[in-house]
Design a protein around this motif. Structure first.
Motif, PDB file in Angstrom:
ATOM      1  N   PHE A  42       1.047  -1.239  -0.150  1.00 25.59           N
ATOM      2  CA  PHE A  42       0.184  -0.038   0.082  1.00 25.59           C
ATOM      3  C   PHE A  42       0.921   1.131  -0.088  1.00 25.59           C
ATOM      4  CE2 PHE A  42      -2.443   3.260   2.284  1.00 25.59           C
ATOM      5  CZ  PHE A  42      -3.498   3.501   1.544  1.00 25.59           C
ATOM      6  N   ALA A  43       1.984   1.136   0.925  1.00 30.32           N
ATOM      7  CA  ALA A  43       2.903   2.219   0.844  1.00 30.32           C
ATOM      8  C   ALA A  43       3.403   2.579  -0.616  1.00 30.32           C
ATOM      9  CB  ALA A  43       3.869   2.325   1.949  1.00 30.32           C
ATOM     10  N   VAL A  44       3.916   1.579  -1.044  1.00 24.53           N
ATOM     11  CA  VAL A  44       4.360   1.607  -2.375  1.00 24.53           C
ATOM     12  C   VAL A  44       3.617   2.312  -3.555  1.00 24.53           C
ATOM     13  CG1 VAL A  44       5.574   0.441  -4.300  1.00 24.53           C
ATOM     14  CG2 VAL A  44       6.301  -0.085  -2.225  1.00 24.53           C
ATOM     15  N   TRP A  45       2.295   1.769  -3.359  1.00 27.25           N
ATOM     16  CA  TRP A  45       1.184   2.221  -4.462  1.00 27.25           C
ATOM     17  C   TRP A  45       0.973   3.680  -4.060  1.00 27.25           C
ATOM     18  CZ3 TRP A  45      -4.213   2.994  -2.991  1.00 27.25           C
ATOM     19  CH2 TRP A  45      -4.814   3.337  -3.935  1.00 27.25           C
ATOM     20  N   VAL A  46       0.876   4.076  -2.771  1.00 22.18           N
ATOM     21  CA  VAL A  46       0.339   5.558  -2.633  1.00 22.18           C
ATOM     22  C   VAL A  46       1.897   6.599  -3.179  1.00 22.18           C
ATOM     23  CG1 VAL A  46       0.354   7.242  -1.041  1.00 22.18           C
ATOM     24  CG2 VAL A  46      -1.030   5.067  -0.728  1.00 22.18           C
ATOM     25  N   TYR A  47       3.083   6.023  -2.925  1.00 21.84           N
ATOM     26  CA  TYR A  47       4.157   6.688  -3.489  1.00 21.84           C
ATOM     27  C   TYR A  47       4.341   6.826  -4.886  1.00 21.84           C
ATOM     28  CZ  TYR A  47       8.871   7.441  -4.820  1.00 21.84           C
ATOM     29  OH  TYR A  47      10.174   8.084  -5.204  1.00 21.84           O
ATOM     30  N   GLN A  48       3.531   5.602  -5.589  1.00 25.42           N
ATOM     31  CA  GLN A  48       3.666   5.772  -7.117  1.00 25.42           C
ATOM     32  C   GLN A  48       2.810   6.548  -7.454  1.00 25.42           C
ATOM     33  OE1 GLN A  48       3.875   1.701  -8.451  1.00 25.42           O
ATOM     34  NE2 GLN A  48       6.107   1.591  -7.841  1.00 25.42           N
ATOM     35  N   PHE A  50       1.857   9.593  -6.480  1.00 28.19           N
ATOM     36  CA  PHE A  50       2.601  10.725  -6.466  1.00 28.19           C
ATOM     37  C   PHE A  50       3.734  11.099  -7.235  1.00 28.19           C
ATOM     38  CE2 PHE A  50       0.058  10.793  -2.540  1.00 28.19           C
ATOM     39  CZ  PHE A  50      -0.706  11.725  -2.695  1.00 28.19           C
ATOM     40  N   ALA A  51       4.715   9.779  -7.118  1.00 27.05           N
ATOM     41  CA  ALA A  51       5.931  10.198  -7.831  1.00 27.05           C
ATOM     42  C   ALA A  51       5.771   9.370  -9.240  1.00 27.05           C
ATOM     43  CB  ALA A  51       6.998   9.344  -6.954  1.00 27.05           C
ATOM     44  N   GLY A  52       5.103   8.629  -9.653  1.00 26.33           N
ATOM     45  CA  GLY A  52       4.802   8.124 -10.963  1.00 26.33           C
ATOM     46  C   GLY A  52       5.437   6.956 -10.965  1.00 26.33           C
ATOM     47  N   PRO A  53       5.272   5.924 -11.916  1.00 24.83           N
ATOM     48  CA  PRO A  53       5.710   4.514 -12.050  1.00 24.83           C
ATOM     49  C   PRO A  53       7.291   4.507 -12.084  1.00 24.83           C
ATOM     50  CG  PRO A  53       4.712   5.154 -13.958  1.00 24.83           C
ATOM     51  CD  PRO A  53       4.545   6.501 -12.863  1.00 24.83           C
TER      52      PRO A  53
END
Length: 56
Positions: A42-48, A50-53
């Motif tokens: 979930f944390a990686v999904w939220v980060y991506q 905002f930051a993009g893939p």
């Protein structure tokens, strides 16, 4: 005055210790593993969001 007053609770028995161990090993360890992996995903999904893939 004693530091720890005596209680009526008997010391833990072998059966109680076995039941506690089985609960921790069979229930809590898998639950904590699933929750931690899901939380990381979930944390990686939220980060991506905002930051993009990666590489994008």
């Amino acid at each position: 005055m004693p530091l720890f007053p005596p209680t009526d609770a008997s010391p833990s028995t072998r059966t109680e210790e076995l039941r506690s161990f089985l609960f921790l090993a069979v229930v809590m360890a898998p639950v904590l593993a699933v929750v931690s992996v899901a939380g990381y995903g979930f944390a990686v999904w939220v980060y991506q969001m905002f930051a993009g893939p990666p590489g994008g």
